[in-house]
Design a protein around this motif. Structure first.
Motif, short mmCIF file in Angstrom:
data_model
loop_
_atom_site.label_atom_id
_atom_site.label_comp_id
_atom_site.label_asym_id
_atom_site.label_seq_id
_atom_site.Cartn_x
_atom_site.Cartn_y
_atom_site.Cartn_z
N ASN A 1 0.80 -1.10 -0.52
CA ASN A 1 -0.13 -0.07 -0.30
C ASN A 1 0.52 1.40 0.38
O ASN A 1 1.92 1.20 1.18
N ILE A 2 0.40 2.17 -0.81
CA ILE A 2 1.12 3.52 -0.64
C ILE A 2 0.80 4.34 -0.14
O ILE A 2 -0.58 4.83 0.51
N TYR A 3 1.28 5.64 0.89
CA TYR A 3 0.60 6.52 1.27
C TYR A 3 2.11 7.96 1.21
O TYR A 3 3.45 7.97 0.84
N PHE A 4 1.55 9.04 0.84
CA PHE A 4 1.93 10.16 1.02
C PHE A 4 1.44 11.26 1.53
O PHE A 4 -0.29 11.10 2.46
N MET A 5 1.49 12.24 1.84
CA MET A 5 1.42 13.63 2.15
C MET A 5 1.07 15.14 0.79
O MET A 5 1.73 14.64 0.00
N THR A 6 -0.03 15.69 1.08
CA THR A 6 -0.59 16.37 -0.21
C THR A 6 -0.12 18.03 0.01
O THR A 6 -0.02 17.58 1.71
N GLY A 7 0.09 19.05 -0.86
CA GLY A 7 -0.30 20.52 -0.41
C GLY A 7 -1.71 20.74 -0.99
O GLY A 7 -2.91 19.98 -0.58
N ASN A 8 -1.45 22.18 -0.17
CA ASN A 8 -3.26 22.82 -0.39
C ASN A 8 -3.72 22.56 -2.25
O ASN A 8 -3.20 22.59 -2.65
N GLY A 9 -4.76 22.59 -1.67
CA GLY A 9 -5.54 22.58 -2.76
C GLY A 9 -6.99 21.97 -2.71
O GLY A 9 -7.68 22.18 -1.46
#
Length: 581
Positions: free
Chosen positions: A281-289
């Motif tokens: 499974n893949i995990y990440f964090m996003t910027g504003n949007g």
């Protein structure tokens, strides 16, 4: 003589050689090399640690150096090899032990895009560019040792079109993924990347120019994953995660868009790559949007979990996610780190908070109960950097984020025999910090603090070396003094005793003549008794024991507490006034 040298290399190599095949050492992104048999806190002081040699390259180094040991190179024998990729779209393989200044091989992937072709945000219109002068290989590659391949993504603008900004069929800009042979640098396969953005204002041929592939590549599930954000937040753009078959480099479907039908939400993570667990499974964090998880699947400033085929499984957002998005206080200025031996991961962003989230149940949006937010999902969250401070801009609501001490780059992890599980961060304009972890009580929010960092962006970028649970050293690449937001500034390498955060060694204190330009967002690579440091001075610096410089140097002079007395000028290596991301 050559046979003797190769025999010495084989006999003198560390008994347990360490490869570094991906950003921050592993798919959990712990940043830890825990089989280090040479570099201990005592040996740094006793055995003349310092710079051993530098290796010249063409272009700034934004990618973390990678290391493969015992690699058979045609015509050169078996070598320990360090791989370096640059913003001029050059990929190099060097003898990691310093056997020669010339590379074992080098490969050119095509003309990089000049900085002034990026979409113009407000800063660029004022001449404030985050990257200069070229945009080529920006992300850290990833190595498949079994297949003897290194995967690299390059931004390519061929032919060069002076004075042209937008990409056209006559003046294209493409992202291209390559599989290079580890032993020769030959291009085994390559494939153009198609970002399927749908926007009536953006022609298909201009999509790649608008996006930036900054986050490190991830190799998992027999696939290579690449994540995309934007240049300087200049809209329109969206965040993307795209997978490629590791054998054929065929682009796979579906791709994942962070904000379908919306905007922004880039995946950049200050260069940190998406993480992967044992199930792929893949995990990440996003910027504003845009933020509308249900039903629109829009994930601005959000933790996101995908299955190996890039279908969303779960998400977490802070209670104040709408304010984070409105005020450009990215959650995704860092990246997630999966806590070894637990079901938890940790990550933080521009508001200086660390969030501890269960990998098996993210919890959706945190409920807001004012003083009792810590009782709600996630597992835990707390202010990890210096609290918000007043500035002369604080009165203006849309600039509230000017007062936050951002966290850039994911935490690093070490399980110390003395202190137990510990994570380390170095926020901007703050002290280097260690937080101790207990599986029941979670993180002790009273940090162990070390020295203060520079004034300004972006804080320190960290790696850990240790002999199992003993002799831990925290390594940090950080600006020496100045703000590196849009300028190239002098950098320093520092080493701390990981249990106490006592400063053991630093270039500015122990080798003050070692001037180099700070490589923004790039942690040191530690392997087999050496530390490999990327720079923006078109050089890879290599440090280790028995340094010829350390052997003849005099004791370092006591530094004045006044930074103006330290002899530092911007553009330490001859780049006055230049700027970078």
């Amino acid at each position: 003589m050559r046979i003797a040298a190769l025999l010495c290399l084989a006999l003198c190599a560390p008994a347990s050689a360490t490869d570094v095949l991906t950003h921050h050492n592993d798919s959990a992104r712990t940043g830890a090399a825990i089989e280090e048999k040479t570099l201990f806190p005592a040996t740094l002081k006793e055995q003349g640690f310092g710079k051993l040699f530098s290796l010249a390259v063409e272009g700034q180094i934004y990618a973390q150096p990678l290391v493969v040991t015992g690699l058979a190179i045609p015509g050169a024998g078996t070598r320990n090899v360090v791989f370096v990729a640059t913003m001029r779209n050059m990929v190099y393989a060097f003898d990691a032990e310093g056997g020669a200044e010339l590379p074992l091989w080098k490969t050119y992937l095509g003309a990089p895009m000049p900085y002034d072709r990026i979409p113009k945000d407000g800063g660029a219109l004022l001449g404030q560019y985050n990257i200069r002068p070229y945009i080529g290989v920006t992300s850290t590659p990833v190595i498949d040792r079994a297949k003897q391949l290194i995967y690299v993504v390059a931004k390519i603008a061929e032919p060069q079109c002076p004075g042209v900004e937008a990409a056209t069929q006559a003046c294209p800009v493409v992202y291209r993924i390559h599989a290079l042979d580890l032993t020769s640098g030959a291009v085994v396969r390559k494939s153009d990347i198609r970002i399927p953005m749908k926007d009536s204002n953006v022609p298909e041929e201009d999509v790649a120019r608008r996006h930036l592939q900054r986050a490190a590549l991830l190799l998992a599930n027999h696939k290579v994953y690449a994540a995309f954000g934007a240049h300087q937040d200049a809209p329109p753009y969206q965040g993307w995660v795209i997978a490629f078959d590791s054998d054929t480099l065929q682009q796979l479907e579906p791709v994942f868009c962070t904000t379908p039908g919306g905007e922004m939400g880039g995946v950049w993570q200050a260069g940190n790559g998406p993480a992967a667990d044992a199930q792929g499974n893949i995990y990440f964090m996003t910027g504003n949007g845009s933020f509308d998880p249900d039903p629109s699947h829009q994930f601005g400033s959000t933790f996101v979990k995908l299955n190996p085929d890039l279908t969303p499984i779960d998400w977490f957002a802070a209670a104040n996610v709408k304010a984070l998005n409105l005020l450009d206080i990215d959650l995704g200025s860092s990246g997630p780190m999966l806590m070894p031996g637990t079901d938890e991961m940790v990550g933080g962003g521009k508001d200086g908070k660390l969030y501890v989230v269960s990998q098996s149940k993210f919890g959706g949006q945190q409920q807001h109960h004012w003083l009792h937010d810590q009782l709600n999902p996630p597992v835990q969250f707390f202010q990890a950097s210096r609290r918000w401070r007043f500035t002369w801009l604080s009165w203006f609501p849309f600039l509230f984020n000017a007062g936050y001490h951002h966290i850039h780059g994911s935490p690093v992890y070490w399980n110390s025999r003395l202190k137990g599980p510990t994570i380390y961060i170095w926020p901007e304009e703050d002290n280097v910090r260690a937080f101790h972890y207990d599986s029941t009580k979670k993180f002790n929010t009273r940090a162990l603090r070390g020295m203060m960092g520079n004034k300004g962006m972006p804080g320190g970028f960290l790696s850990i070396s240790a002999n199992g649970q003993d002799d831990g050293i925290l390594w940090a690449a950080i600006p020496y003094q100045d703000d590196a937001w849009v300028e190239i500034v002098r950098g320093t390498l520092r080493a701390f005793k990981a249990d106490t955060l006592e400063l053991l060694w630093s270039t500015d204190r122990n080798e003050p003549a070692d001037h180099f330009d700070f490589a923004k967002y790039v942690p040191p690579t530690v392997a087999n008794g050496k530390v490999y440091l990327a720079t923006f001075s078109d050089r890879l610096n290599v440090y280790g024991l028995h340094s010829p410089v350390a052997a003849i140097r005099k004791p370092a002079p006591k530094l004045s507490p006044n930074p103006r007395h330290r002899g530092h000028v911007r553009g330490a290596s001859g780049h006055p006034g230049s700027q970078t991301r």
